[in-house]
Design a protein around this motif. Structure first.
Motif, PDB file in Angstrom:
ATOM      1  N   VAL A 102       3.421   5.343 -11.867  1.00 43.95           N
ATOM      2  CA  VAL A 102       2.790   4.436 -10.908  1.00 43.95           C
ATOM      3  C   VAL A 102       3.660   4.299  -9.664  1.00 43.95           C
ATOM      4  CG1 VAL A 102       1.448   3.180 -12.620  1.00 43.95           C
ATOM      5  CG2 VAL A 102       3.735   2.389 -12.064  1.00 43.95           C
ATOM      6  N   SER A 103       4.311   5.388  -9.282  1.00 44.66           N
ATOM      7  CA  SER A 103       5.143   5.424  -8.085  1.00 44.66           C
ATOM      8  C   SER A 103       4.637   6.541  -7.179  1.00 44.66           C
ATOM      9  CB  SER A 103       6.604   5.681  -8.469  1.00 44.66           C
ATOM     10  OG  SER A 103       6.766   7.009  -8.906  1.00 44.66           O
ATOM     11  N   SER A 104       5.420   6.869  -6.184  1.00 45.58           N
ATOM     12  CA  SER A 104       5.044   7.952  -5.269  1.00 45.58           C
ATOM     13  C   SER A 104       5.504   9.315  -5.771  1.00 45.58           C
ATOM     14  CB  SER A 104       5.639   7.690  -3.884  1.00 45.58           C
ATOM     15  OG  SER A 104       7.053   7.748  -3.947  1.00 45.58           O
ATOM     16  N   ALA A 105       5.835   9.419  -7.037  1.00 48.36           N
ATOM     17  CA  ALA A 105       6.338  10.682  -7.568  1.00 48.36           C
ATOM     18  C   ALA A 105       5.305  11.800  -7.522  1.00 48.36           C
ATOM     19  CB  ALA A 105       6.822  10.485  -9.008  1.00 48.36           C
ATOM     20  N   PHE A 106       4.056  11.483  -7.806  1.00 48.29           N
ATOM     21  CA  PHE A 106       3.022  12.514  -7.893  1.00 48.29           C
ATOM     22  C   PHE A 106       1.976  12.425  -6.786  1.00 48.29           C
ATOM     23  CE2 PHE A 106       4.536  11.679 -12.230  1.00 48.29           C
ATOM     24  CZ  PHE A 106       5.080  12.917 -12.506  1.00 48.29           C
ATOM     25  N   THR A 107       1.806  11.234  -6.240  1.00 47.18           N
ATOM     26  CA  THR A 107       0.783  11.013  -5.214  1.00 47.18           C
ATOM     27  C   THR A 107       1.374  10.151  -4.110  1.00 47.18           C
ATOM     28  OG1 THR A 107      -0.905  11.023  -6.941  1.00 47.18           O
ATOM     29  CG2 THR A 107      -1.537  10.114  -4.816  1.00 47.18           C
ATOM     30  N   ALA A 111      -2.416   7.690  -0.268  1.00 42.84           N
ATOM     31  CA  ALA A 111      -3.591   8.296  -0.896  1.00 42.84           C
ATOM     32  C   ALA A 111      -4.086   7.499  -2.104  1.00 42.84           C
ATOM     33  CB  ALA A 111      -3.275   9.722  -1.323  1.00 42.84           C
ATOM     34  N   MET A 112      -3.353   6.461  -2.488  1.00 44.58           N
ATOM     35  CA  MET A 112      -3.739   5.642  -3.640  1.00 44.58           C
ATOM     36  C   MET A 112      -4.768   4.600  -3.222  1.00 44.58           C
ATOM     37  SD  MET A 112      -0.055   4.973  -5.404  1.00 44.58           S
ATOM     38  CE  MET A 112       0.995   6.323  -5.882  1.00 44.58           C
ATOM     39  N   ALA A 128      13.650   5.250  -4.846  1.00 50.88           N
ATOM     40  CA  ALA A 128      14.583   6.257  -5.359  1.00 50.88           C
ATOM     41  C   ALA A 128      14.014   7.663  -5.164  1.00 50.88           C
ATOM     42  CB  ALA A 128      14.885   5.995  -6.828  1.00 50.88           C
ATOM     43  N   ILE A 129      12.750   7.839  -5.460  1.00 55.87           N
ATOM     44  CA  ILE A 129      12.110   9.149  -5.314  1.00 55.87           C
ATOM     45  C   ILE A 129      12.053   9.557  -3.849  1.00 55.87           C
ATOM     46  CG2 ILE A 129       9.891  10.349  -5.535  1.00 55.87           C
ATOM     47  CD1 ILE A 129       9.581   8.686  -8.200  1.00 55.87           C
TER      48      ILE A 129
END
Length: 172
Positions: A102-107, A111-112, A128-129
């Motif tokens: 539920v972070s910006s790691a994948f999206t 865009a959420m 962190a990401i």
């Protein structure tokens, strides 16, 4: 360890009260650092290349990962110490595994869905990401570096005090 008597034995010895917890945390962080090195080596072997990252940026990224691992380890120790038994303690940190999802790691956050953006933006993994991306891929870091450090230090202090207070209060 808490239920098998070894901790009771350590409590009778002339050692620092927190050394048992600190030893567990240091071991866990070293294991996490070894995992980061292994994943980094595999990534490099299969073709990951940092475009313009300097040695200092690589060291900063490694340091951030180590500090973040320290923070999450102390929080997990606190959660485990709060558990009523070994089974509950071993599963209490499981929700931490979901936070990267539920972070910006994948999206990207933009865009959420609108209702979900604050959840992704205001949690420890996103800064962190984004900081790691900035250091290794050359994207804009902005205020994420300071936020990542603040989250890491804050969670480390919180987890340390929580864990040591639960350890000191434990009657076993």
């Amino acid at each position: 360890d808490m239920s098998e008597g070894i901790i009771a034995r350590f409590r009778t010895m002339a050692i620092h009260r927190g050394s048992v917890l600190i030893g567990h945390v240091v071991g866990s962080v070293l294991q996490a650092v070894a995992s980061v090195v292994l994943v980094g080596a595999v990534g490099a072997a299969i073709g990951f290349r940092s475009v313009d990252a300097t040695l200092l940026e690589w060291l900063a990224a490694f340091g951030l990962l180590a500090l973040f691992a320290l923070a999450l380890t102390w929080i997990a120790v606190g959660m485990g110490m709060a558990g009523p038994n070994a089974e509950a303690a071993s599963n209490s940190a499981m929700p931490l595994i979901l936070l990267p999802l539920v972070s910006s790691a994948f999206t990207p956050i933009d865009a959420m869905p609108g209702w979900f953006q604050p959840i992704a933006e205001y949690q420890p993994f996103t800064p962190a990401i984004e900081t790691l991306r900035g250091l290794l891929l050359g994207t804009e870091i902005g205020h994420n570096g300071w936020l990542a450090l603040a989250w890491s230090i804050g969670l480390t202090v919180l987890g340390y005090h929580w864990s040591t207070s639960k350890f000191s209060d434990d009657p076993k």
